[in-house]
Motif scaffolding. Structure first.
Motif, PDB file in Angstrom:
ATOM      1  N   PRO A 199       0.834  -1.215   0.000  1.00 34.36           N
ATOM      2  CA  PRO A 199       0.000   0.000   0.000  1.00 34.36           C
ATOM      3  C   PRO A 199       0.863   1.257   0.000  1.00 34.36           C
ATOM      4  N   PHE A 200       0.571   2.169  -0.911  1.00 37.03           N
ATOM      5  CA  PHE A 200       1.331   3.413  -0.969  1.00 37.03           C
ATOM      6  C   PHE A 200       1.079   4.219   0.307  1.00 37.03           C
ATOM      7  N   ALA A 201       2.147   4.821   0.810  1.00 34.76           N
ATOM      8  CA  ALA A 201       2.052   5.590   2.051  1.00 34.76           C
ATOM      9  C   ALA A 201       1.537   6.990   1.769  1.00 34.76           C
ATOM     10  N   ASN A 202       0.635   7.462   2.615  1.00 37.39           N
ATOM     11  CA  ASN A 202       0.125   8.829   2.525  1.00 37.39           C
ATOM     12  C   ASN A 202       1.000   9.722   3.395  1.00 37.39           C
ATOM     13  N   MET A 203       1.820  10.547   2.742  1.00 36.08           N
ATOM     14  CA  MET A 203       2.787  11.381   3.466  1.00 36.08           C
ATOM     15  C   MET A 203       2.290  12.797   3.694  1.00 36.08           C
ATOM     16  N   SER A 204       1.060  13.099   3.271  1.00 37.64           N
ATOM     17  CA  SER A 204       0.592  14.482   3.306  1.00 37.64           C
ATOM     18  C   SER A 204      -0.067  14.864   4.620  1.00 37.64           C
ATOM     19  N   GLY A 205      -0.434  13.879   5.452  1.00 33.84           N
ATOM     20  CA  GLY A 205      -1.160  14.184   6.669  1.00 33.84           C
ATOM     21  C   GLY A 205      -2.613  14.506   6.419  1.00 33.84           C
ATOM     22  N   ASP A 206      -3.054  14.415   5.185  1.00 38.87           N
ATOM     23  CA  ASP A 206      -4.438  14.710   4.814  1.00 38.87           C
ATOM     24  C   ASP A 206      -5.179  13.379   4.700  1.00 38.87           C
ATOM     25  N   ALA A 207      -6.180  13.190   5.593  1.00 38.01           N
ATOM     26  CA  ALA A 207      -6.894  11.908   5.608  1.00 38.01           C
ATOM     27  C   ALA A 207      -7.591  11.623   4.283  1.00 38.01           C
ATOM     28  N   GLU A 208      -8.001  12.682   3.580  1.00 38.88           N
ATOM     29  CA  GLU A 208      -8.683  12.470   2.301  1.00 38.88           C
ATOM     30  C   GLU A 208      -7.768  11.823   1.268  1.00 38.88           C
ATOM     31  N   GLN A 209      -6.465  12.082   1.407  1.00 38.77           N
ATOM     32  CA  GLN A 209      -5.531  11.497   0.448  1.00 38.77           C
ATOM     33  C   GLN A 209      -5.324  10.007   0.665  1.00 38.77           C
ATOM     34  N   GLU A 210      -5.846   9.503   1.816  1.00 38.74           N
ATOM     35  CA  GLU A 210      -5.758   8.073   2.082  1.00 38.74           C
ATOM     36  C   GLU A 210      -6.505   7.287   1.001  1.00 38.74           C
ATOM     37  N   PHE A 211      -7.651   7.845   0.586  1.00 39.46           N
ATOM     38  CA  PHE A 211      -8.440   7.179  -0.457  1.00 39.46           C
ATOM     39  C   PHE A 211      -7.668   7.159  -1.773  1.00 39.46           C
ATOM     40  N   PHE A 212      -6.987   8.262  -2.065  1.00 40.75           N
ATOM     41  CA  PHE A 212      -6.207   8.321  -3.308  1.00 40.75           C
ATOM     42  C   PHE A 212      -5.078   7.305  -3.284  1.00 40.75           C
ATOM     43  N   ALA A 213      -4.359   7.243  -2.160  1.00 40.10           N
ATOM     44  CA  ALA A 213      -3.225   6.320  -2.042  1.00 40.10           C
ATOM     45  C   ALA A 213      -3.689   4.870  -2.190  1.00 40.10           C
ATOM     46  N   ASP A 214      -4.804   4.532  -1.525  1.00 40.46           N
ATOM     47  CA  ASP A 214      -5.319   3.165  -1.631  1.00 40.46           C
ATOM     48  C   ASP A 214      -5.809   2.871  -3.042  1.00 40.46           C
TER      49      ASP A 214
END
Length: 580
Positions: A199-214
């Motif tokens: 799983p790609f790591a979300n480095m932005s601290g933005d929870a919304e980007q979790e969906f993008f990374a997944d």
């Protein structure tokens, strides 16, 4: 009216009304594909004759019960492979029943008790199954590599007497070796390179980007799974490591993966940065790494763009790493997958000697695993190259072998983009452009980011009279694989020439490391149209040195333009170059 004994196969589609209600156009298109690619060829190969079809079924006559059973089992086995990646509620499946009986033939139709029994037996069959009457079973038992379960006597609708029915066990062999006969050798499993996408790591601290990374991770997994030469570890196995700091080699050992893809996503304002790297866990080395910086105008568009870039480039880098490993191995140690890989490399060099060695290696792969569909597809491709360049003593016999290998590959793996890509190429050589386009588009649907499929779309469009569009596809293939085979320049040169962009055609051909006869022909024709007779003469002379027996009309007969005007355009260019 005519009456005779015949084997009748009745088949119908399970859940036809439900599937049509859910996706009418999609089901019609998929059913048509199954007919064109699988069902009709299987019937023809087994000497069957389609008597009638309905929306969801058909009646087929066979002169031999052996042919009828072989055909039915082949259809069901291949359909099972086709359905492997399809959700259970969207699968197209058939039931098949076979009876041997007295049939009445009248006005191209069939009637009688024998037909009715076949239809009723078909209704007993399971989804994806085959049931036969006792009259059929008695004829084939012990003569085919198929086991049967005795279902006993059945009362069939509108049939006055009970009928004994047998179910074919189509997923396992059923004939024991005769006394003194050695059992069949077990094929070696194909050892494909296993790859895990963490799983790609979300480095932005933005929870919304979790969906993008997944979503990005899942898209990469899905697209890599289209490559039949890779073994991709499932999402369920890799996502257990989401959010964890892991040791790559430990994870790889647990997952059984030789290669691991890992990456990260970072969002800053309206910019998105994604990094990705491919790691060889055996040596703990980074094979490839890339960074993508994009403006976040449309997050889904960005996700698609980056997914395409990664999955188009990554297999090429993985294949290059495998090639490096092969170079350090003795040929006698090559397993089936590695033999195919080495054969591909030799094929791409496009020389007679390398083609001969590629044929040896691909034959070795099939010897190691006779059920390796991808190997049969590539043997068809390698033999097809020998056929195209005239590197075989008997071209007609070679072409028959190409078609046989491709039919075998289709039977083993209908979802291999290479099979349809090569079938498209074969149909181009026969000027069967409708079939060529069908298989080409099927290959694209199976793997839209495969450079060999994409470049061939450009070739096909060139032959069909749309060279400008062909150029776009060929250049896309070059972008997808920056390490593309040298022959891509030849494809681009032919497309530019056909589009009457002569200077660009010359430039493309001159990028070839070594110009063959074909390149000199098209460059000479380009200079002919540009009015540069001196340059044209030089390429004509080079052609004569390479092929002293060159004959213009014989050569033109190998060029597969759909439009006579395009062929005349080439002939006129060569005439202007002094080649007649």
């Amino acid at each position: 009216m005519e009456r005779r004994l015949a084997a009748i196969m009745a088949a119908d589609m399970v859940g036809y009304s439900r599937l049509m209600e859910a996706d009418e156009q999609g089901i019609v298109a998929r059913l048509r594909a199954h007919r064109i690619e699988l069902i009709d060829p299987a019937i023809a190969k087994n000497n069957g004759r389609i008597i009638k079809t309905t929306g969801d079924g058909m009646l087929v006559e066979f002169q031999s019960v052996l042919d009828a059973v072989n055909c039915a089992v082949e259809i069901q086995r291949r359909m099972a492979r086709r359905n492997a990646d399809v959700p259970s509620d969207a699968r197209i499946q058939f039931r098949i029943g076979i009876n041997l009986g007295d049939i009445i033939f009248n006005d191209n139709d069939i009637f009688g008790d024998g037909v009715n029994i076949a239809a009723r037996i078909e209704q007993i069959a399971d989804s994806g199954g085959v049931c036969v009457a006792a009259s059929v079973h008695d004829q084939v038992s012990g003569r085919l590599d198929i086991a049967f379960d005795d279902l006993g006597e059945k009362s069939l609708k509108n049939i006055s007497r009970p009928i004994r029915v047998y179910r074919a066990v189509i997923d396992e062999p059923g004939v024991e070796p005769a006394p003194g006969q050695a059992p069949k050798a077990q094929a070696q499993a194909v050892s494909k390179p296993a790859i895990a996408v963490l799983p790609f790591a979300n480095m932005s601290g933005d929870a919304e980007q979790e969906f993008f990374a997944d979503g990005l991770t899942e898209d990469i997994l899905t697209e890599l799974s289209r490559r039949r030469e890779l073994f991709v570890i499932s999402r369920n196995s890799t996502f257990v490591y989401k959010g964890q700091a892991v040791n790559i080699q430990d994870v790889a050992k647990k997952l059984g993966a030789q290669y691991v893809v890992e990456g990260s996503v970072r969002k800053a304002g309206d910019r998105l940065r994604i990094t990705v790297q491919l790691i060889d866990t055996a040596t703990d080395t980074h094979i490839w790494a890339e960074r993508y910086d994009r403006k976040l105008d449309d997050i889904f568009l960005v996700q698609d763009e980056i997914t395409t870039a990664i999955v188009a480039t990554l297999p090429g880098r993985l294949e290059a790493a495998q090639n490096d490993q092969l170079a350090r191995k003795k040929p006698s140690n090559l397993a089936a997958y590695e033999s195919v890989l080495a054969a591909k490399v030799l094929h791409h060099r496009s020389t007679r000697e390398d083609n001969a060695r590629a044929q040896e290696l691909i034959g070795q792969a099939i010897g190691l695993d006779p059920e390796y569909g991808h190997a049969y597809a590539w043997r068809g491709c390698i033999l097809g190259q020998a056929w195209g360049y005239g590197w075989c003593a008997d071209r007609e016999a070679a072409f028959v072998k190409v078609e046989a290998d491709l039919n075998r590959a289709l039977m083993l793996d209908d979802n291999d983009a290479d099979v349809h890509r090569i079938l498209a190429a074969v149909n181009i050589t026969r000027s069967n452009f409708e079939r060529a386009r069908y298989h080409q588009e099927r290959a694209l649907a199976l793997n839209p980011n495969y450079d060999l499929v994409v470049v061939q779309m450009g070739e096909l469009l060139t032959w069909l009279g749309s060279p400008a569009e062909g150029v776009e596809w060929i250049e896309k293939a070059m972008r997808l694989n920056p390490h593309h085979p040298a022959r891509f320049w030849s494809h681009l040169g032919k497309a530019h020439f056909t589009a009457k962009a002569y200077a660009r055609a010359i430039e493309a051909f001159m990028r070839l490391p070594t110009m063959d006869a074909l390149a000199h022909i098209f460059v000479a024709a380009s200079h002919g149209w540009l009015g540069d007779r001196t340059a044209a003469d030089a390429h004509v002379a080079a052609l004569r040195r390479l092929d002293p027996q060159f004959d213009l009309e014989t050569f033109l007969a190998t060029i597969h333009y759909a439009n006579e005007a395009d062929l005349q355009h080439l002939r006129d260019g060569l005439s202007k170059a002094g080649l007649t």
